[in-house]
Design an enzyme around this catalytic site. Structure first.
Site, mmCIF file in Angstrom:
data_model
loop_
_atom_site.group_PDB
_atom_site.id
_atom_site.type_symbol
_atom_site.label_atom_id
_atom_site.label_comp_id
_atom_site.label_asym_id
_atom_site.label_seq_id
_atom_site.Cartn_x
_atom_site.Cartn_y
_atom_site.Cartn_z
ATOM 1 N N ASN A 7 0.901 -1.309 0.020
ATOM 2 C CA ASN A 7 -0.033 0.100 -0.037
ATOM 3 C C ASN A 7 0.973 1.329 -0.063
ATOM 4 O OD1 ASN A 7 -1.886 2.198 0.426
ATOM 5 N ND2 ASN A 7 -2.680 1.097 2.201
ATOM 6 N N ARG A 91 -2.457 -1.920 -3.448
ATOM 7 C CA ARG A 91 -4.144 -1.341 -3.126
ATOM 8 C C ARG A 91 -4.034 0.000 -4.259
ATOM 9 N NH1 ARG A 91 -5.298 3.331 1.340
ATOM 10 N NH2 ARG A 91 -7.349 3.332 0.750
ATOM 11 N N HIS A 180 -13.095 2.480 0.342
ATOM 12 C CA HIS A 180 -13.263 1.314 1.293
ATOM 13 C C HIS A 180 -13.917 0.281 0.788
ATOM 14 C CE1 HIS A 180 -13.292 4.375 4.607
ATOM 15 N NE2 HIS A 180 -11.943 4.233 4.571
ATOM 16 N N HIS A 208 -17.682 0.850 8.178
ATOM 17 C CA HIS A 208 -16.165 1.204 8.137
ATOM 18 C C HIS A 208 -15.887 2.300 8.733
ATOM 19 C CE1 HIS A 208 -12.000 0.196 6.473
ATOM 20 N NE2 HIS A 208 -11.983 1.491 7.039
ATOM 21 N N ILE A 209 -15.510 2.236 10.247
ATOM 22 C CA ILE A 209 -15.372 3.477 10.857
ATOM 23 C C ILE A 209 -14.014 3.568 11.385
ATOM 24 C CG2 ILE A 209 -16.460 4.912 12.524
ATOM 25 C CD1 ILE A 209 -18.537 4.138 10.751
ATOM 26 N N ARG A 241 -12.652 15.153 9.013
ATOM 27 C CA ARG A 241 -13.273 15.270 7.838
ATOM 28 C C ARG A 241 -14.609 15.751 8.070
ATOM 29 N NH1 ARG A 241 -11.556 10.142 3.974
ATOM 30 N NH2 ARG A 241 -9.745 9.972 5.147
ATOM 31 N N MET A 284 -10.975 8.848 18.295
ATOM 32 C CA MET A 284 -12.009 8.514 19.324
ATOM 33 C C MET A 284 -11.700 8.283 20.722
ATOM 34 S SD MET A 284 -15.212 8.669 19.499
ATOM 35 C CE MET A 284 -16.262 8.741 17.900
ATOM 36 N N GLY A 331 -10.898 0.631 12.927
ATOM 37 C CA GLY A 331 -10.439 1.170 14.234
ATOM 38 C C GLY A 331 -11.522 1.383 15.236
ATOM 39 N N GLY A 333 -14.798 1.171 14.778
ATOM 40 C CA GLY A 333 -15.973 0.323 14.665
ATOM 41 C C GLY A 333 -15.570 -1.044 15.433
ATOM 42 N N ASN A 335 -13.436 -1.313 17.934
ATOM 43 C CA ASN A 335 -12.932 -0.950 19.285
ATOM 44 C C ASN A 335 -14.002 -0.270 19.976
ATOM 45 O OD1 ASN A 335 -10.271 -2.513 19.067
ATOM 46 N ND2 ASN A 335 -9.784 -0.970 17.498
ATOM 47 N N GLU A 385 -8.233 -5.979 4.742
ATOM 48 C CA GLU A 385 -8.020 -5.446 3.295
ATOM 49 C C GLU A 385 -6.833 -6.146 2.711
ATOM 50 O OE1 GLU A 385 -8.815 -1.383 5.130
ATOM 51 O OE2 GLU A 385 -9.527 -0.874 3.157
#
Ligand code: ADP
Length: 404
Positions: A7, A91, A180, A208-209, A241, A284, A331, A333, A335, A385
């Site tokens: 990647n 990727r 994603h 996908h958070i 964002r 978060m 990450g 989603g 945890n 992924e």
């Protein structure tokens, strides 16, 4: 077959080496700060400690060479020879309308990735650098590209078109592409297997958070709609964002604050989201921690983040006329039990019942967090992924060998 997954970013490069016989990772790592005299290379052979080296790495070709050197290192290496690597999978963020699945790299594919620079100026040029760097180091090894946008190419036109003059689509390809995709495809496939139901009979909303966040309506195994748009800025509120805003805010703010196009772009991509509302962090974990101390801005940021995600789930339930399961990944989603609980506790109108204990349980594993009697199942499924890239590469290269 051994496959190297890459990647490549503009100043970084992540890699994983797979043994496809048992889909195991033999080694992984990354090179950061490419272009500087203090680039950092981290290399971790599976089962051993990570090695970190700071040295001058001025471009991607050197970065790949250094990685290959580690893979065949006398003590720390996992390969006898570089020749054992039979293919490389990359990727690629943007495949535009040209690619609806992964492909083997040839001159035409490279030209097309280049043609798409306009749509992904931060990503596609870096991916092409990665492809050329592999070519320079391993000229005979076939390469495959796996696109973030490919899974979403099944969206119907009512989902992917914007209600703006058609000339923008016809002339400039202004439309929703979604991102994603590799992750949404992977977790929806896993969800069907775990639910023991055929994927082509399911209505799923996959969330996908991570730092970037997107939500997809997966209808009968295909992407039907997704929250990210022409660029990864649209949709959910994210770490830095904004996600959805009134587009009129852009010219209005540019006028009032005398901002350039570059500045307004930077404001919406890098200085908005959780960071802007909390004034604390885009992470978060730090938001939840600050909420624990009663910080009101952090609480507001969390509430807005959760609310916007829940609205998308509701919208996609309406888009598909129902919903069988919600999947959380990436990450945040995977945890954040707090976020999942906040979302699910207010979706009871769908017949959704959260299993609070299962939701709180810390584990990096796939698990259902809804009760047995819940009408909508809720799953936490760690995304992978790199594995999808390795699998697609393996498949395409094996097909080619079979043909030859
Ligand atoms: P990226 O989009 O960069 O691939 P990830 O999917 O790795 O990001 O997600 C990274 C984010 O996951 C971090 O910024 C952080 O907000 C979040 N995260 C990681 N661990 C936790 C946790 N235990 N609780 C809440 N959030 C977490």
């Amino acid at each position: 077959m051994k496959i190297l997954v890459i990647n490549a970013g503009s100043s970084s490069l992540k890699f994983q080496l797979y043994e496809m016989e048992n889909e195991s990772v033999l080694a992984k790592g990354k090179v950061e700060r490419i272009g500087m005299d203090s680039a950092i290379l981290s290399y971790e052979p599976t089962g051993k400690n990570e090695i970190r080296q700071v040295e001058e790495i001025l471009e991607h070709t050197t970065a790949i060479r250094k990685v290959l050197d580690w893979l065949v290192h006398k003590e720390e290496g996992v390969l006898g020879s570089i020749k054992e690597i039979q293919a490389v999978g990359h990727r690629v963020v943007h495949g535009g309308e040209s690619f609806s699945s992964s492909v083997v790299v040839d001159e035409d594919v490279k030209q097309e990735i280049k043609r798409l620079f306009d749509l992904a100026p931060l990503h596609n040029p870096a991916h092409l650098l990665g492809i050329h760097a592999v070519e320079a180091n391993m000229p005979d090894v076939p390469q495959v590209v796996v696109f973030d946008t490919a899974f979403h190419q099944t969206m119907p036109s009512q989902s992917y078109l914007y209600p703006v003059p058609m000339v923008l689509y016809k002339k400039h390809k202004v439309r929703r592409y979604g991102f994603h995709g590799t992750s949404h495809a992977y977790v929806s496939d896993r969800a069907a297997k775990l639910m023991q139901r055929p994927l082509d009979e399911l209505k799923l909303v996959t969330c996908h958070i991570g730092n970037g966040a997107s939500c997809t309506a997966v209808l009968n195994g295909k992407s039907y709609d997704t929250s990210m748009g022409m660029t990864p800025l649209e949709g959910l509120m994210m770490g830095t964002r904004s996600g959805d805003i009134d587009p009129a805010i852009v010219p209005y703010t540019m006028g009032k604050e005398e901002l350039t196009i570059g500045e307004v772009n930077s404001m919406l991509n890098k200085h908005s989201g959780l960071m802007a509302i909390s004034g604390i962090s885009s992470d978060m974990r730090e938001i939840v921690q600050a909420m624990g101390t009663g910080d009101r801005s952090a609480t507001l940021a969390f509430e807005m983040y959760e609310y916007r995600l829940r609205k998308y789930i509701g919208a996609y339930a309406a888009a598909m006329n129902g919903i069988d399961a919600i999947v959380f990944t990436a990450g945040v989603g995977e945890n954040s039990a707090d976020l999942r609980a906040a979302v699910c506790r207010k979706l009871t109108f769908l017949g959704l019942e959260l299993d609070e204990e299962a939701n709180e349980r810390r584990s990096g594993e796939e698990r259902r967090i809804s009760t047995d009697s819940s009408k909508v199942q809720v799953w936490v499924i760690p995304t992978n992924e790199e594995l999808v890239i390795a699998r697609d590469t393996h498949q395409l290269i094996s097909d080619r060998i079979d043909v030859v």
